[in-house]
Design an enzyme around this catalytic site. Structure first.
Site, mmCIF file in Angstrom:
data_model
loop_
_atom_site.group_PDB
_atom_site.id
_atom_site.type_symbol
_atom_site.label_atom_id
_atom_site.label_comp_id
_atom_site.label_asym_id
_atom_site.label_seq_id
_atom_site.Cartn_x
_atom_site.Cartn_y
_atom_site.Cartn_z
ATOM 1 N N GLY A 73 -25.636 -18.114 -51.459
ATOM 2 C CA GLY A 73 -26.930 -18.572 -50.958
ATOM 3 C C GLY A 73 -26.732 -19.711 -49.964
ATOM 4 O O GLY A 73 -25.642 -20.269 -49.876
ATOM 5 N N GLN A 75 -27.708 -22.724 -50.062
ATOM 6 C CA GLN A 75 -27.304 -23.962 -50.755
ATOM 7 C C GLN A 75 -26.178 -23.707 -51.759
ATOM 8 O O GLN A 75 -26.101 -24.364 -52.793
ATOM 9 C CB GLN A 75 -28.515 -24.592 -51.451
ATOM 10 N N SER A 76 -25.305 -22.773 -51.456
ATOM 11 C CA SER A 76 -24.223 -22.438 -52.386
ATOM 12 C C SER A 76 -23.250 -23.606 -52.570
ATOM 13 O O SER A 76 -22.648 -24.093 -51.606
ATOM 14 C CB SER A 76 -23.471 -21.222 -51.843
ATOM 15 N N ASN A 77 -23.093 -24.031 -53.817
ATOM 16 C CA ASN A 77 -22.092 -25.056 -54.133
ATOM 17 C C ASN A 77 -20.688 -24.471 -54.030
ATOM 18 O O ASN A 77 -19.734 -25.177 -53.706
ATOM 19 C CB ASN A 77 -22.312 -25.586 -55.552
ATOM 20 N N CYS A 79 -19.736 -22.184 -51.822
ATOM 21 C CA CYS A 79 -19.352 -22.158 -50.404
ATOM 22 C C CYS A 79 -18.949 -23.554 -49.925
ATOM 23 O O CYS A 79 -17.951 -23.718 -49.226
ATOM 24 C CB CYS A 79 -20.499 -21.610 -49.557
#
Ligand SMILES: *Cc1c(COP(=O)(O)O)cnc(C)c1O
Length: 339
Positions: A73, A75-77, A79
């Site tokens: 997503g 806001q992927s942590n 990534c």
């Protein structure tokens, strides 16, 4: 039986603290709640993904890779952590992010960009339909440019990444021995299933008494029953360990997803605010806060044991991080904060 552990890099700040939330536990009148502070595994690299990525990056480097591609997503942590570790290790990083390109970068994406990752924003519908083709085409582009990329699955949740949480289970066992506690449950937010797969398998392999329970922040129980088993069978194939899957007890508390992944209602923000005021701990609306709100609701309904003098019952919540995602929810925060 001895299991061959794969190689890992030493990137995370471990072991993380296990701390009791006494004011909150007293207020709720339920079991004593302990917080495993996996939000302290690093500064910008904080959260649960770095435990998995220690194994994933070791595998990629051992395979001679010089670039990584992953997805998630906006806001992927996962990534964000991948982008920062790739920078630290000198690898090129491509992030395939679900959603339209925003006008301004917020929260995790600020850090993605600072770390030099190349961001590919893909509209949600197309992402859902074509993710594998998109990842393959990014892989081909890098290969044509003479690079050797490694594609990391969503959340680094596969038979390699879950080693991070098999080890975390062992770390928890040592915490429990040191503190002389026997928690009945280890609870956590579940999103791509790897944390749950690792903890469930780790608790089994290390013969722990505690029951691992995932509180899902997206999809539903059936999805996680399947996904957690898939990650564990991938692990089993890679490690050649004669595991009887029937013996594994995979437990999911469903019912706290709300309007969907990345969408949190007032109650979640109230819980985030309450824990910050009572204990000085910051949760996030996508994962840890949503799951913790579920846990508190269950405790209020009497689901977990009650404290009675010395024979208090203990439960553990694994704080999987996510603080940067909070900064992408300014409006909802304003609406519950008295400012
Ligand atoms: C990814 C993530 C989770 C979920 O972990 P999975 O292994 O993907 O299930 C929980 N909390 C935070 C903050 C995360 O970033």
């Amino acid at each position: 039986m001895q299991i061959n552990k794969p190689s890992k890099l030493s990137l995370a700040q471990l072991p993380t603290p296990l701390q009791s939330l006494d004011r909150l536990s007293d207020k709720l009148g339920g079991p004593r709640i302990w917080l495993k502070r996996d939000d302290l595994t690093g500064s910008a690299t904080s959260g649960n993904k770095i435990r998995k990525l220690e194994f994933t990056f070791a595998h990629a480097l051992n395979s001679g890779c010089d670039a990584v591609i992953t997805c998630g997503g906006i806001q992927s942590n996962h990534c964000r952590t991948t982008a920062l570790l790739a920078a630290q290790l000198g690898l090129r990083c491509i992030l395939v992010l679900r959603g339209e390109k925003p006008n301004t970068l917020q929260g995790n994406t600020v850090l993605d960009a600072l770390a030099g990752a190349e961001l590919k924003f893909i509209p949600a519908k197309e992402y859902q339909k074509n993710l594998n083709q998109i990842l393959e085409s990014e892989q081909q582009k890098l290969e044509q440019a003479g690079l050797n990329p490694w594609v990391i699955p969503t959340g680094a949740s596969d038979g390699i990444g879950i080693w991070g949480y098999i080890n975390a289970a062992e770390e928890l066992k040592q915490d429990f021995d040191r503190l002389n506690i026997q928690p009945s449950h280890i609870l956590h937010a579940t999103g791509s299933g790897g944390t749950q797969a690792g903890l469930t398998l780790g608790a089994y392999l290390h013969k722990m008494q505690s029951q691992v329970v995932g509180i899902n922040v997206c999809d539903d129980e059936a999805y996680f029953q399947t996904k957690v088993r898939e990650d564990i069978s991938d692990w089993q194939q890679r490690s050649d360990y004669p595991l009887n899957m029937e013996e594994l007890d995979i437990q999911v508390i469903d019912g706290y997803v709300g309007a969907g992944y990345g969408k949190a209602d007032q109650a979640v923000f109230q819980t985030i605010s309450e824990l910050a005021k009572l204990e000085g701990v910051i949760l996030d609306p996508v994962y840890s806060g949503k799951a913790f709100n579920g846990l508190i609701t269950e405790i209020k309904q009497g689901r977990f044991g009650h404290v009675s003098g010395k024979s208090s019952s203990d439960i553990v919540f694994v704080h999987t991080g996510g603080i940067f995602g909070l900064y992408a929810y300014q409006q909802q925060l304003h609406s519950i904060l008295d400012i």
